[in-house]
Design an enzyme around this catalytic site. Structure first.
Site, PDB file in Angstrom:
ATOM      1  N   SER A   1      40.907  -9.791  13.772  1.00 54.05           N
ATOM      2  CA  SER A   1      39.561 -10.266  13.730  1.00 54.05           C
ATOM      3  C   SER A   1      39.715 -11.485  12.885  1.00 54.05           C
ATOM      4  O   SER A   1      40.604 -11.863  11.895  1.00 54.05           O
ATOM      5  CB  SER A   1      38.977  -9.185  12.588  1.00 54.05           C
ATOM      6  OG  SER A   1      38.654  -7.993  13.485  1.00 54.05           O
TER       7      SER A   1
ATOM      8  N   GLU B   1      30.808   0.954  19.833  1.00 49.45           N
ATOM      9  CA  GLU B   1      30.156   0.161  21.198  1.00 49.45           C
ATOM     10  C   GLU B   1      31.219  -0.321  21.856  1.00 49.45           C
ATOM     11  O   GLU B   1      31.158  -0.200  23.058  1.00 49.45           O
ATOM     12  CB  GLU B   1      29.177  -0.975  20.567  1.00 49.45           C
ATOM     13  CG  GLU B   1      27.982  -0.289  19.831  1.00 49.45           C
ATOM     14  CD  GLU B   1      28.150   0.312  18.498  1.00 49.45           C
ATOM     15  OE1 GLU B   1      29.109  -0.096  17.941  1.00 49.45           O
ATOM     16  OE2 GLU B   1      27.562   1.305  18.174  1.00 49.45           O
TER      17      GLU B   1
ATOM     18  N   GLN C   1      48.331  -6.743  10.570  1.00 47.00           N
ATOM     19  CA  GLN C   1      47.800  -7.430  11.782  1.00 47.00           C
ATOM     20  C   GLN C   1      46.939  -8.437  11.540  1.00 47.00           C
ATOM     21  O   GLN C   1      45.763  -8.193  11.059  1.00 47.00           O
ATOM     22  CB  GLN C   1      47.369  -6.321  12.854  1.00 47.00           C
ATOM     23  CG  GLN C   1      46.156  -5.610  12.473  1.00 47.00           C
ATOM     24  CD  GLN C   1      45.624  -4.632  13.592  1.00 47.00           C
ATOM     25  OE1 GLN C   1      46.631  -4.000  14.322  1.00 47.00           O
ATOM     26  NE2 GLN C   1      44.567  -4.685  13.815  1.00 47.00           N
ATOM     27  N   GLY C   2      46.842  -9.517  12.015  1.00 53.79           N
ATOM     28  CA  GLY C   2      45.990 -10.790  12.230  1.00 53.79           C
ATOM     29  C   GLY C   2      45.346 -10.706  13.249  1.00 53.79           C
ATOM     30  O   GLY C   2      45.572 -11.567  14.182  1.00 53.79           O
TER      31      GLY C   2
ATOM     32  N   GLU D   1      47.611   2.553  19.508  1.00 56.54           N
ATOM     33  CA  GLU D   1      46.946   2.829  18.132  1.00 56.54           C
ATOM     34  C   GLU D   1      45.915   4.021  18.192  1.00 56.54           C
ATOM     35  O   GLU D   1      45.707   4.461  17.283  1.00 56.54           O
ATOM     36  CB  GLU D   1      46.399   1.472  17.574  1.00 56.54           C
ATOM     37  CG  GLU D   1      45.634   1.600  16.377  1.00 56.54           C
ATOM     38  CD  GLU D   1      46.676   1.986  15.075  1.00 56.54           C
ATOM     39  OE1 GLU D   1      48.094   2.100  15.357  1.00 56.54           O
ATOM     40  OE2 GLU D   1      46.279   1.658  14.066  1.00 56.54           O
TER      41      GLU D   1
ATOM     42  N   SER E   1      44.175  -5.231   6.584  1.00 57.21           N
ATOM     43  CA  SER E   1      44.564  -4.476   5.790  1.00 57.21           C
ATOM     44  C   SER E   1      46.007  -4.530   5.432  1.00 57.21           C
ATOM     45  O   SER E   1      46.650  -5.056   6.058  1.00 57.21           O
ATOM     46  CB  SER E   1      44.622  -3.030   6.372  1.00 57.21           C
ATOM     47  OG  SER E   1      42.942  -2.828   6.767  1.00 57.21           O
TER      48      SER E   1
END
Lengths: 388, 363
Positions: A129, A371, A126-127, A245, A161
């Site tokens: 961040s 957070e 997954q792209g 997820e 990842s």
């Protein structure tokens, strides 16, 4: 309210354990290890699951699944995560990339992408961040410009990842239009990782190699039919995906497994009679139980067709903290030898606890920091005011 | 497996929540606490009218035949309003034990009045020097019983008093014998008494040949602990409500303090801990109701978890409130006292983590 375990699910758990006992090699320590056998093993394991129709257990029959209940699926992910996720990178396909395709994909996309997932033959990454867009994901700068019959993608993704597994496809978030509201104008693309212009740079981590990558896209041509959902509406799609997820990983099951190792160690080292050790391990055991029930609450809602956004974040806040606490307690129990890694012949518990501790340092960062999860619960769950 | 409420449970919770809002707002809680004896007869009668005294008692003795889980559903709502009432203690500490272990004659004599709310029951366990309600008591049983018991809730209005003795549970009835109750000066949520028994006339719970032994006392304590935990969860939920309201309204530095993450995240921590305790309580109640083998350990896990968690919740609520939360002009103290009482009386026992440790395989 009903806390009874369906006998069929209990049998399924036994069957799964038997399969794991018979299949997991001695050297298996999860996918993020410097061992060239790891990723090929996960592919083999997924094919073995697919052969038993357990890989896409919870998918609806029309998409090649077994249509199993949310509870059977919970058993599957508990056993998988407790065994260091032998499905490897493919757990993402099953947990949320597949379901996102089912919900937002065109019939052609579904027919093209779901069957290889169901056969256990494809690795996705997954792209999301970017170097300058982490918690503030909507500030992402990767651009997708529509040029004739395709999009041209430029930008950099990070902490990706499995990209070096290598991944075959990428679920990519990019800004396709500039919009007044920063959450608008983001689109989701299904990108073939062999497309020219993509480069993958592995990033070394404290837990070893193969954990993260930086992926750059330079004028990468993505066909128009690889846009998922409506252009510019990708944010809501991703929000739904992240909710799947957050309940998709049974972290408490791994924590409980490590706790079992700690009990063994405490007995062998004579620490089991220390009242402080007993109290600490008991508290963590109780906390595993709480984490399991918080996850089950979210699953109960899911089973009723509700998207449990707040409840999933609550479960994740609790479970990620628990995973870390179990690691801390483990290091305290092991003492100085807790520094030794699996490669050392005198490492207690074969370096398992040391690895659990290090692996979980970023657990409260991944998939939305602690957070950010708390912000979700504060605003959506508690109705606290937003900063103006 | 399904952790959502059934329609019946939902209806009970809604009815209880509506009753508490209407009949027992904080002003009435304060008035009851300030009154002589701290017992509100009209409130009690209203709850009896709704059938709550007999909720989990057998139908043949005038109860509704529901289970411990329903009692916890009700308890949570009563806790939310800090309702001062002997209802839960009378059910869990006296009526249920009589239903489980009483002789046919005792059940027939005592349960209909308890189910209808015509009488109130309680249980005396703690003695001077004991640090754990599950520990060994030393008052000897017998047809006459003497000794001192501490922290007995509602002893001044009880018609039926169960006494934990070294040989099991004994039954005292106000109609037949007398006991002396002296009010404690306690930081608690309900009236607590030192009870002195002087040659009081008793009979064993159950038949004289098969009296209820310590295992019944443990079952009673487990059940009472879970019901009290549910009440405490409700009280904790009220702490969170108050904290969120305060954080949304209180303006400092030109904005509501709830917009500061340091404050907001504290409220979220409370949410997480309350939910964790809540489902641990419901799971234990579900198993207790079925007399499931897992029940004692689930109680143990719930109490082991709740002991620190609920204290963090009310202390967080105080932190969010600033100085105003320490003032008794705020309602927060109503809940703080109840949560403290729960923790100290039921969740502080070292026995629970130790039992859990043994069950985990620690030798």
């Amino acid at each position: 309210m009903d806390f009874a375990v369906d006998p069929a699910d209990a049998r399924f758990r036994d069957d799964l354990r038997a399969l794991l006992d018979g299949t997991l090699p001695d050297w298996w320590r999860g996918m993020f290890v410097d061992d060239p056998r790891a990723i090929p093993f996960t592919r083999e394991f997924c094919r073995a699951l697919a052969a038993r129709e357990w890989l896409t257990l919870a998918w609806p029959a029309e998409h090649g699944g077994a249509g199993a209940s949310a509870w059977t699926q919970a058993v599957l992910r508990e056993e998988m995560w407790a065994a260091e996720e032998p499905r490897g990178p493919q757990y993402m396909n099953l947990n949320y990339i597949g379901p996102l395709l089912m919900r937002y994909g065109t019939p052609t996309q579904r027919a093209r992408f779901l069957p290889p997932m169901a056969r256990g033959e494809v690795i996705w990454c997954q792209g999301f961040s970017e170097p300058d867009a982490g918690s503030d994901l909507a500030s992402l700068r990767t651009r997708a410009r529509l040029v004739e019959d395709h999009f041209l993608v430029d930008g950099t993704k990070i902490w990706t990842s499995y990209a070096d597994a290598p991944a075959d496809w990428c679920l990519l978030l990019a800004r396709s239009e500039l919009a007044a509201d920063r959450h608008d104008g983001i689109s989701v693309f299904l990108v073939d990782m062999t497309t020219p212009g993509i480069s993958v740079r592995p990033i070394d981590t404290m837990a070893g190699p193969h954990e993260f990558n930086e992926v750059t896209f330079e004028s990468v041509a993505v066909p128009r039919d690889c846009l998922l959902g409506e252009a510019g509406r990708g944010w809501e799609l991703v929000a739904a995906g992240l909710t799947f997820e957050r309940v998709g990983i049974a972290r408490y099951a791994r924590a409980a497994r490590v706790l079992e190792h700690l009990v063994t160690h405490a007995n062998e080292s004579g620490q089991s009679r220390d009242p402080r050790v007993r109290a600490r391990l008991a508290e963590l055991r109780a906390s595993c139980e709480a984490a399991r029930l918080l996850a089950y609450r979210a699953v109960s809602l899911q089973a009723r067709g509700v998207v449990p956004t707040v409840e999933a974040s609550i479960a994740r806040i609790h479970a990620t903290r628990l995973e870390q606490e179990v690691g801390h307690a483990g290091l305290e129990l092991l003492g100085p030898l807790g520094l030794l890694r699996s490669g050392d012949p005198v490492a207690p518990l074969a370096g398992e606890v040391q690895r659990h501790f290090v692996r979980n340092i970023p657990t409260t960062v991944a998939a939305g920091t602690l957070e950010i999860q708390k912000n979700i619960v504060a605003r959506r769950g508690l109705g606290l005011p937003r900063e103006t | 497996m399904d952790l959502t409420w059934s329609d019946e449970q939902e209806m009970l919770a809604d009815a209880a929540a509506a009753f508490v809002r209407r009949e027992c707002p904080p002003e009435r809680v304060r008035a009851i606490e300030a009154s002589d004896g701290g017992h509100d007869q009209p409130l009690w009668d209203a709850m009896a009218e709704l059938g709550w005294c007999g909720l989990a008692l057998p139908v043949e003795h005038g109860g509704s035949g529901r289970g411990v889980l329903e009692v916890t559903v009700l308890a949570e709502q009563l806790g939310r309003g800090a309702v001062p009432s002997p209802l839960l203690d009378s059910t869990a500490l006296a009526a249920l034990p009589i239903a489980w272990a009483g002789s046919d004659a005792q059940r027939a004599r005592l349960l209909p009045a308890l189910a209808a709310g015509r009488s109130i029951g309680t249980l005396a366990v703690l003695e001077p020097g004991m640090t754990d309600a599950w520990g060994d008591v030393s008052v000897p049983g017998g047809t006459r019983i003497s000794g001192q018991k501490l922290l007995v809730p509602w002893a001044h209005v009880a018609d039926v008093l169960l006494v934990a003795s070294s040989s099991g549970l004994y039954l005292l009835e106000a109609a037949r014998t007398a006991w002396d109750s002296v009010s404690h000066d306690a930081f608690a949520g309900e009236p607590l008494f030192a009870v002195t028994l002087l040659d009081a006339c008793t009979e064993p719970l159950g038949s004289p040949e098969r009296p209820a032994g310590p295992e019944t006392t443990h079952r009673v304590l487990d059940t009472a602990a879970v019901v009290r935990l549910a009440y405490a969860v409700g009280a904790a939920e009220a702490c969170l409500d108050l904290a969120v309201r305060h954080a949304s309204q209180r303006v400092q530095f030109g904005r509501p303090i709830g917009t500061f993450q340091a404050v907001a995240h504290r409220c979220v921590d409370m949410r997480v801990e309350i939910d964790a305790c809540r489902y641990l309580a419901f799971q234990a109640a579900w198993s207790l109701e079925r007399e499931d083998r897992a029940a004692p350990l689930e109680v143990t896990a719930a109490l082991t978890y709740a002991r620190g968690a609920l204290r963090r919740v009310f202390l967080d609520a105080h932190q969010v409130h600033g100085a105003s939360g320490f003032s008794t002009e705020s309602d927060l103290h109503l809940f703080t006292r109840r949560l403290t009482e729960f923790e100290i009386t039921f969740a502080s026992s070292r026995r629970h983590p130790d039992l859990l440790a043994t069950a985990m395989g620690l030798s």
